[in-house]
Design an enzyme around this catalytic site. Structure first.
Site, PDB file in Angstrom:
ATOM      1  N   GLY A  46       0.704  -1.246   0.315  1.00  0.00           N
ATOM      2  CA  GLY A  46      -0.281  -0.044  -0.110  1.00  0.00           C
ATOM      3  C   GLY A  46       0.925   0.924   0.240  1.00  0.00           C
ATOM      4  O   GLY A  46       0.561   2.367  -0.624  1.00  0.00           O
ATOM      5  N   CYS A  47       1.520   1.463   0.582  1.00  0.00           N
ATOM      6  CA  CYS A  47       2.589   2.405   1.172  1.00  0.00           C
ATOM      7  C   CYS A  47       3.283   2.980   0.189  1.00  0.00           C
ATOM      8  O   CYS A  47       3.587   3.832  -0.748  1.00  0.00           O
ATOM      9  CB  CYS A  47       3.765   2.401   2.181  1.00  0.00           C
ATOM     10  SG  CYS A  47       2.708   2.232   3.710  1.00  0.00           S
ATOM     11  N   THR A  48       3.912   1.824  -1.059  1.00  0.00           N
ATOM     12  CA  THR A  48       4.368   1.668  -2.261  1.00  0.00           C
ATOM     13  C   THR A  48       3.503   2.207  -3.800  1.00  0.00           C
ATOM     14  O   THR A  48       4.013   3.049  -4.407  1.00  0.00           O
ATOM     15  CB  THR A  48       4.846   0.448  -2.545  1.00  0.00           C
ATOM     16  OG1 THR A  48       6.139  -0.060  -1.723  1.00  0.00           O
ATOM     17  CG2 THR A  48       6.429   0.519  -4.272  1.00  0.00           C
TER      18      THR A  48
END
Length: 157
Positions: A46-48
């Protein structure tokens, strides 16, 4: 947990190390609108996705007068690997003790699979050129967040 920021509040000052180990402060962005986004962990799916969405929108955000800064609890070394692996051209800042996240109300109680714990709340705060909060969004989704932010800032009209 601190109260969530609202438009008109003074954005909390910060000075944190970036992925190169150099100190970056909110004051460095004075005179420009700045998107400060908080994410839980570098190199997670998700953060990527969220970071790459900011990367892919950076030129148009900058053209509209916005800078981007990402903040997570990750150590500087992990941020450096993340920035290099994903080609992230904006500052990623390390907030290992959650002080800045706490000041922005982006650190607090979370629930996952029936468990309650303290963690980073995926959040975005837009700071205007004078250091005031222009927009504050909490519990945002990683996927589609940048597109929604662009709509909320009326950049896609």
């Amino acid at each position: 947990m601190p109260e969530r920021l609202i438009p008109g509040d003074t954005a909390p000052a910060f000075a944190l190390k970036n992925s190169d180990g150099l100190e970056v402060s909110l004051e460095d962005f004075r005179g420009r609108s700045t998107v400060v986004y908080f994410y839980p962990a570098a190199s997670t799916p998700g953060c990527t996705k969220q970071a790459c969405d900011f990367r892919d929108s950076l030129a148009s955000l900058q053209q509209a007068g916005y800078e981007v800064v990402g903040i997570s609890p990750d150590p500087v070394e992990k941020l450096a690997k993340f920035a290099a692996a994903e080609g992230l051209p904006f500052p990623l800042l390390s907030d290992p003790d959650h002080t800045v996240a706490g000041a922005y109300a982006a650190w607090g109680e979370k629930k996952n699979y029936g468990k309650t714990y303290q963690g980073l709340i995926r959040s975005t705060v837009v700071v205007d050129p004078e250091g005031k909060v222009a927009l504050a969004q909490y519990n945002v989704r990683a996927t589609g967040h940048v597109a929604k932010l662009r709509r909320d800032l009326k950049l896609d009209t």
